[in-house]
Design an enzyme around this catalytic site. Structure first.
Site, PDB file in Angstrom:
ATOM      1  N   TYR A 101       0.817  -1.210   0.000  1.00 50.10           N
ATOM      2  CA  TYR A 101       0.000   0.000   0.000  1.00 50.10           C
ATOM      3  C   TYR A 101       0.851   1.261   0.000  1.00 50.10           C
ATOM      4  O   TYR A 101       0.419   2.323   0.413  1.00 50.10           O
ATOM      5  CB  TYR A 101      -1.019   0.003   1.137  1.00 50.10           C
ATOM      6  CG  TYR A 101      -2.220  -0.875   0.843  1.00 50.10           C
ATOM      7  CD1 TYR A 101      -3.156  -0.482  -0.096  1.00 50.10           C
ATOM      8  CD2 TYR A 101      -2.398  -2.087   1.479  1.00 50.10           C
ATOM      9  CE1 TYR A 101      -4.250  -1.281  -0.392  1.00 50.10           C
ATOM     10  CE2 TYR A 101      -3.498  -2.900   1.187  1.00 50.10           C
ATOM     11  CZ  TYR A 101      -4.417  -2.483   0.258  1.00 50.10           C
ATOM     12  OH  TYR A 101      -5.496  -3.271  -0.051  1.00 50.10           O
ATOM     13  N   GLN A 102       2.097   1.074  -0.431  1.00 51.50           N
ATOM     14  CA  GLN A 102       2.950   2.192  -0.828  1.00 51.50           C
ATOM     15  C   GLN A 102       3.279   3.195   0.285  1.00 51.50           C
ATOM     16  O   GLN A 102       3.639   4.325   0.002  1.00 51.50           O
ATOM     17  CB  GLN A 102       2.288   2.913  -2.017  1.00 51.50           C
ATOM     18  CG  GLN A 102       2.050   1.980  -3.204  1.00 51.50           C
ATOM     19  CD  GLN A 102       1.059   2.544  -4.187  1.00 51.50           C
ATOM     20  OE1 GLN A 102      -0.105   2.199  -4.150  1.00 51.50           O
ATOM     21  NE2 GLN A 102       1.511   3.402  -5.052  1.00 51.50           N
ATOM     22  N   TRP A 119      -8.383   6.891   2.567  1.00 46.44           N
ATOM     23  CA  TRP A 119      -9.405   7.499   3.435  1.00 46.44           C
ATOM     24  C   TRP A 119      -9.305   6.931   4.848  1.00 46.44           C
ATOM     25  O   TRP A 119      -9.762   7.517   5.809  1.00 46.44           O
ATOM     26  CB  TRP A 119     -10.802   7.279   2.855  1.00 46.44           C
ATOM     27  CG  TRP A 119     -11.287   5.831   2.880  1.00 46.44           C
ATOM     28  CD1 TRP A 119     -10.635   4.736   2.369  1.00 46.44           C
ATOM     29  CD2 TRP A 119     -12.506   5.345   3.438  1.00 46.44           C
ATOM     30  NE1 TRP A 119     -11.380   3.604   2.559  1.00 46.44           N
ATOM     31  CE2 TRP A 119     -12.542   3.940   3.206  1.00 46.44           C
ATOM     32  CE3 TRP A 119     -13.575   5.946   4.083  1.00 46.44           C
ATOM     33  CZ2 TRP A 119     -13.602   3.143   3.623  1.00 46.44           C
ATOM     34  CZ3 TRP A 119     -14.644   5.144   4.495  1.00 46.44           C
ATOM     35  CH2 TRP A 119     -14.648   3.759   4.268  1.00 46.44           C
ATOM     36  N   ASP A 120      -8.623   5.783   4.954  1.00 45.00           N
ATOM     37  CA  ASP A 120      -8.412   5.142   6.257  1.00 45.00           C
ATOM     38  C   ASP A 120      -7.862   6.151   7.264  1.00 45.00           C
ATOM     39  O   ASP A 120      -8.214   6.126   8.441  1.00 45.00           O
ATOM     40  CB  ASP A 120      -7.367   4.012   6.163  1.00 45.00           C
ATOM     41  CG  ASP A 120      -7.602   3.019   5.046  1.00 45.00           C
ATOM     42  OD1 ASP A 120      -8.237   3.381   4.053  1.00 45.00           O
ATOM     43  OD2 ASP A 120      -7.126   1.887   5.166  1.00 45.00           O
ATOM     44  N   GLU A 162     -15.793  -1.791  -2.465  1.00 46.52           N
ATOM     45  CA  GLU A 162     -15.010  -1.678  -3.701  1.00 46.52           C
ATOM     46  C   GLU A 162     -15.344  -2.715  -4.764  1.00 46.52           C
ATOM     47  O   GLU A 162     -14.821  -2.647  -5.867  1.00 46.52           O
ATOM     48  CB  GLU A 162     -13.515  -1.766  -3.375  1.00 46.52           C
ATOM     49  CG  GLU A 162     -12.993  -0.522  -2.730  1.00 46.52           C
ATOM     50  CD  GLU A 162     -11.491  -0.548  -2.512  1.00 46.52           C
ATOM     51  OE1 GLU A 162     -10.913  -1.650  -2.536  1.00 46.52           O
ATOM     52  OE2 GLU A 162     -10.919   0.524  -2.302  1.00 46.52           O
ATOM     53  N   LYS A 212     -17.987  -5.987  -0.438  1.00 48.17           N
ATOM     54  CA  LYS A 212     -16.655  -6.263   0.115  1.00 48.17           C
ATOM     55  C   LYS A 212     -16.603  -5.858   1.586  1.00 48.17           C
ATOM     56  O   LYS A 212     -16.006  -6.514   2.418  1.00 48.17           O
ATOM     57  CB  LYS A 212     -15.611  -5.475  -0.672  1.00 48.17           C
ATOM     58  CG  LYS A 212     -14.196  -5.647  -0.151  1.00 48.17           C
ATOM     59  CD  LYS A 212     -13.188  -4.892  -0.989  1.00 48.17           C
ATOM     60  CE  LYS A 212     -11.778  -5.075  -0.456  1.00 48.17           C
ATOM     61  NZ  LYS A 212     -10.796  -4.231  -1.145  1.00 48.17           N
ATOM     62  N   GLN A 213     -17.222  -4.722   1.888  1.00 48.94           N
ATOM     63  CA  GLN A 213     -17.090  -4.170   3.241  1.00 48.94           C
ATOM     64  C   GLN A 213     -18.303  -3.310   3.550  1.00 48.94           C
ATOM     65  O   GLN A 213     -19.113  -3.029   2.673  1.00 48.94           O
ATOM     66  CB  GLN A 213     -15.822  -3.333   3.316  1.00 48.94           C
ATOM     67  CG  GLN A 213     -15.816  -2.112   2.417  1.00 48.94           C
ATOM     68  CD  GLN A 213     -14.414  -1.632   2.093  1.00 48.94           C
ATOM     69  OE1 GLN A 213     -13.830  -2.069   1.110  1.00 48.94           O
ATOM     70  NE2 GLN A 213     -13.887  -0.737   2.899  1.00 48.94           N
TER      71      GLN A 213
HETATM   72  C1  BGC Z   1     -10.282  -1.294   1.180  1.00 48.03           C
HETATM   73  C2  BGC Z   1     -10.280   0.215   1.188  1.00 48.03           C
HETATM   74  C3  BGC Z   1      -9.082   0.675   1.973  1.00 48.03           C
HETATM   75  C4  BGC Z   1      -7.796   0.075   1.445  1.00 48.03           C
HETATM   76  C5  BGC Z   1      -6.604   0.414   2.308  1.00 48.03           C
HETATM   77  C6  BGC Z   1      -8.978  -1.801   0.615  1.00 48.03           C
HETATM   78  O1  BGC Z   1      -8.944  -3.192   0.652  1.00 48.03           O
HETATM   79  O2  BGC Z   1     -11.362  -1.777   0.438  1.00 48.03           O
HETATM   80  O3  BGC Z   1     -11.463   0.699   1.777  1.00 48.03           O
HETATM   81  O4  BGC Z   1      -9.014   2.066   1.940  1.00 48.03           O
HETATM   82  O5  BGC Z   1      -7.904  -1.325   1.408  1.00 48.03           O
HETATM   83  O6  BGC Z   1      -6.777  -0.072   3.605  1.00 48.03           O
END
Ligand code: BGC
Length: 804
Positions: free
Chosen positions: A364-365, A370-371, A512, A627-628
């Site tokens: 994740y670089q 938005w987290d 997502e 997904k969430q």
């Molecule tokens: C989630 C995103 C989140 C990202 C980084 C993704 O798997 O669906 O909502 O921002 O991971 O945690």
């Protein structure tokens, strides 16, 4: 140690099975069985860090295959043309031991006794192992200093269990584990003055990264042992010590590693582009900083270095700790999660993001999603507001990146990056996952359609200002963020003349798996909230602080007509209403027409377990499987958006249809479950959320992309599950309100809350709640509990009975 629980779910069984992870003190996690297959997960779980660097909890002799990594903030670099990510530095703690001519390697196991621990209280890693033949006991401890952020240090004690001849090889390993390519165009290992040095230059940006290592071996307090030779094998540069010990004798190896990158010496106030930070400092300047840091560290006794580091942790825990009585597992879990949120946060800086995997690896670089605002920041908002402020100032400093993204895509204002590094320009590649069946890249529209990140940031500006009363922040930074986001939204909405409403089409909501959807409830609601807040702020500023408005008129060309446009959008944007009979809110237009099924059902349709479930042709796309959390996610941010009955109806509808393919999801369901009276579910989801990393319930690779490492959002949001969920804390105009729903096992729950520069100590027992205000608080804070309202004066204390 037992876990008291009400529901016997698979999850709790798993927690029970892992009892060896929990310690009696509830300040540590540990393992006494070594599992080489868990190298990725354990390396993350046991990591240490200080917001500047993260050092994975691997062993001193581990090589790239075991994923050791020293991840350094503010070193964004693109090595493979796709992924801009933080750099992994050479491993300055590298050490191997051989005894009687035989290599003793942690990764090969074969111990008589073994233990690896992480002391969350002090941010210290330790490991201890005893090998039989030949007999030695090795005990290592290490930390990334909070007193000097550039210092990583370790101390290893080796005790002879018989007569042994040891060879200790220690230095720097320059063979680094890197996710997406080799970041160094040059990496040289050299002997420096009284130390070893790794000097690297990053390929894309040309940043210098210099690391120096000092190692001393002692037998007894005075007896320093000199190395007998240097060795440079297989990408390492080390010195070799040879020593013979009799039974019971010991030697102690102390290592001090100091590192700096070019960016540590550059301007941090104008991070609009790399060029705006001014010229890169020379190698000599970076070296000088490292040399000064190392001589400071060498001049101090190791115990004193540790004391200074511990003092910082002591202060941080004094405001951050949550104490849970009657449930030691929950107690350990909460500290573990808070710990990881703390070490991921660049609290020392206001130009850096808090990464979705923190500094646990390059996944994740090292970038913010938005987290950062929705999951990580709220804990700081109420425990360390200056850190929350810095994270938002980072969003201010990266406004130009967000403006550029908006411009590039044909919009106005600030469209924040889905994946935001140092400059705020979008670094999320267009092709994120791969189709594992065909090997073809999947065009995911995270970077151009997942627009909710912008209103989420502006919403957090509101929350920050409401909680802290920090008007100065609003004038200097917040208003500009807010107006630029509102401006973006105004250019992104569509007006539907026939329906006389604004709509937002072609987006991804939090879920997502469903891309290219229209009128996502979460996104539209957030947009409305932000437009409303922008209008209110504009009006208040125009009246009370006209110089801020004038400044913005000059700087960003703000016009009164824009305020009117936001007002119109706020009034007429389409917000899907709850169904009058069922109370259900449609996640996006057409969602209820999709196949109504469950994650476990569609999982059977997979042809390959690694398939990506989402858009454009994953197994979830044509179904109601999310997904969430998505609709529920909105409730977490706006608990007053609907009645409790509507919240409950939606929780019950969406919960079985949610796959929790994101670690963010469990917490949302936990918090809302606590609010709607689903106590058992709330506790179960709390456990799931808090063990995402510890019990490795997540996946390290999805659709061919490595996404392992610490899930910092889940860590940060643990604070919200307990404080907002179980304690039911909410903000009121004059203080805090509480609507507690403690899990039945919890005898008590205590934590501190900060507001307006004052601190409250809150303790909930089953029948009463006490609130203590610190004597130095600047003003009274009001507490609302049910129908009771009381004011707590500085130094005062109140006790309130809990109903029911
Ligand atoms: C989630 C995103 C989140 C990202 C980084 C993704 O798997 O669906 O909502 O921002 O991971 O945690």
């Amino acid at each position: 140690m037992s876990i008291v629980s009400t529901v016997n779910t698979e999850m709790e069984e798993k927690v029970k099975l892992s009892e060896e992870l929990w310690s009696e003190t509830c300040w540590e996690i540990g393992e006494s069985r070594f599992d080489p297959d868990q190298a990725i997960t354990a390396g993350s779980n046991f990591m240490i860090g200080n917001g500047y660097m993260g050092y994975r909890g691997t062993f001193a002799d581990d090589r790239a295959g075991q994923y050791p990594a020293l991840v350094v903030t503010d070193t964004y670099d693109n090595a493979d043309g796709t992924w801009k990510e933080l750099v992994t530095a050479p491993n300055g703690l590298f050490t191997t031991i051989s005894c009687q001519g035989k290599d003793i390697l942690w990764r090969q196991g074969g111990f008589r006794e073994y233990e690896r621990r992480l002391a969350m209280r002090w941010g210290e890693w330790s490991a201890r192992a005893q090998w039989d033949t030949p007999g030695i006991l090795v005990e290592e401890e290490r930390f990334c200093s909070y007193d000097d952020l550039h210092l990583l240090t370790s101390r290893t004690r080796i005790t002879a269990l018989g007569e042994v001849a040891l060879e200790i090889t220690t230095g720097i390993d320059g063979t680094v584990w890197s996710l997406n390519g080799d970041h160094f165009s040059s990496l040289s290992l050299e002997e420096g003055p009284d130390c070893l040095e790794a000097s690297c230059v990053t390929g894309e940006q040309g940043y210098h990264l210099v690391l120096r290592e000092d190692a001393r071996l002692r037998s007894g307090p005075e007896g320093e042992i000199e190395p007998c030779r240097r060795t440079a094998l297989d990408g390492t540069l080390c010195r070799v010590f040879q020593v013979s010990l009799r039974e019971g004798q010991e030697v102690v190896l102390e290592k001090r590693v100091v590192l700096y990158s070019s960016n540590d010496l550059r301007d941090t106030t104008k991070i609009t582009s790399d060029a705006a930070r001014g010229p890169l400092p020379s190698l000599a300047e970076v070296r000088q900083a490292v040399a000064a840091g190392l001589s400071r560290a060498v001049a101090r006794d190791w115990n004193l270095l540790r004391e200074a580091h511990r003092r910082v942790w002591q202060e941080r825990w004094a405001s951050a700790d949550i104490m849970i009585g009657g449930d030691p597992v929950a107690q350990t879990l909460i500290r573990y999660n808070l710990y990881h949120n703390v070490i991921a946060a660049p609290a020392h800086a206001d130009h850096l993001p808090l990464g979705a995997r923190g500094l646990s690896c390059q996944a994740y670089q090292g970038a913010a999603f938005w987290d950062q605002e929705v999951f990580n920041l709220p804990m700081f908002l109420f425990t360390e507001p200056e850190t929350a402020r810095r994270l938002l100032v980072y969003r201010y400093r990266t406004l130009d990146g967000a403006r550029k993204k908006a411009r590039d895509l044909g919009y106005r204002g600030a469209f924040y990056a889905w994946v935001s590094g140092d400059t705020g320009e979008e670094i999320c590649p267009s092709y994120f996952f791969r189709d594992v069946l065909s090997g073809r890249r999947i065009r995911n529209h995270f970077n151009d359609w997942q627009i909710h990140v912008s209103p989420d940031i502006a919403y957090t500006v509101w929350k920050y200002v409401a909680a802290t009363g920090d008007q100065e922040f609003l004038y200097r930074y917040g208003a500009e963020i807010l107006f630029e986001v509102a401006r973006f939204l105004a250019s992104r909405v569509h007006y539907r003349p026939g329906l006389e409403r604004y709509e937002i089409i072609r987006v991804l909501g939090p879920d997502e798996y469903h891309e290219n959807v229209d009128n996502n409830y979460f996104t539209n609601f957030q947009a409305q909230f932000v437009c409303r807040y922008a209008v209110e702020t504009y009006d208040t500023l125009a009246e009370e602080h006209p110089q801020t408005v004038r400044g913005l008129e000059e700087r960003i060309g703000l016009e009164k007509s824009e305020r009117d446009a936001w007002d119109d959008i706020a009034r007429r944007i389409y917000i899907p209403a709850p169904d009058s009979e069922t109370g259900l809110i449609e996640q996006f237009q057409g969602f209820f027409e999709l196949e109504d099924t469950r994650p476990e059902v569609i999982k059977k349709r997979l042809l390959d377990p690694g398939e990506y479930w989402g858009w454009p042709n994953g197994i979830a796309v044509e179904t109601q499987v999310s997904k969430q959390a998505d609709v529920t996610q909105l409730f977490m941010l706006h608990p007053q958006a609907c009645s409790r009955e509507v919240m409950k109806a939606n929780w019950e509808y969406y919960e079985p249809r949610t796959q929790h393919g994101s670690s963010l999801s469990y917490a949302v369901y936990a918090i809302c479950a606590a609010w709607i009276g689903h106590g058992e579910e709330a506790y179960r989801y709390f456990l799931r959320s808090c063990t995402v990393d510890l019990l490795n319930t997540g996946k390290a690779v999805s659709g061919g992309t490595f996404i392992g490492g610490i899930h910092t959002a889940a860590c940060g949001v643990a604070w919200q599950i307990v404080v907002s969920g179980f304690a039911g804390m909410y903000l009121t105009r004059d203080g805090f309100g509480f609507a507690p729903h403690l899990p039945p096992e919890w005898e008590s729950l205590s934590f501190r809350l900060k507001r307006w520069g004052g601190t409250l100590e809150i303790t909930l027992h089953r029948r009463a709640m006490t609130v203590k205000a610190l004597p130095e608080n600047p003003r009274d804070i009001q507490i609302t509990l049910g129908s009771a309202e009381v004011s707590v004066a500085p130094g005062g204390q109140v006790a309130l009975p809990l109903e029911g």
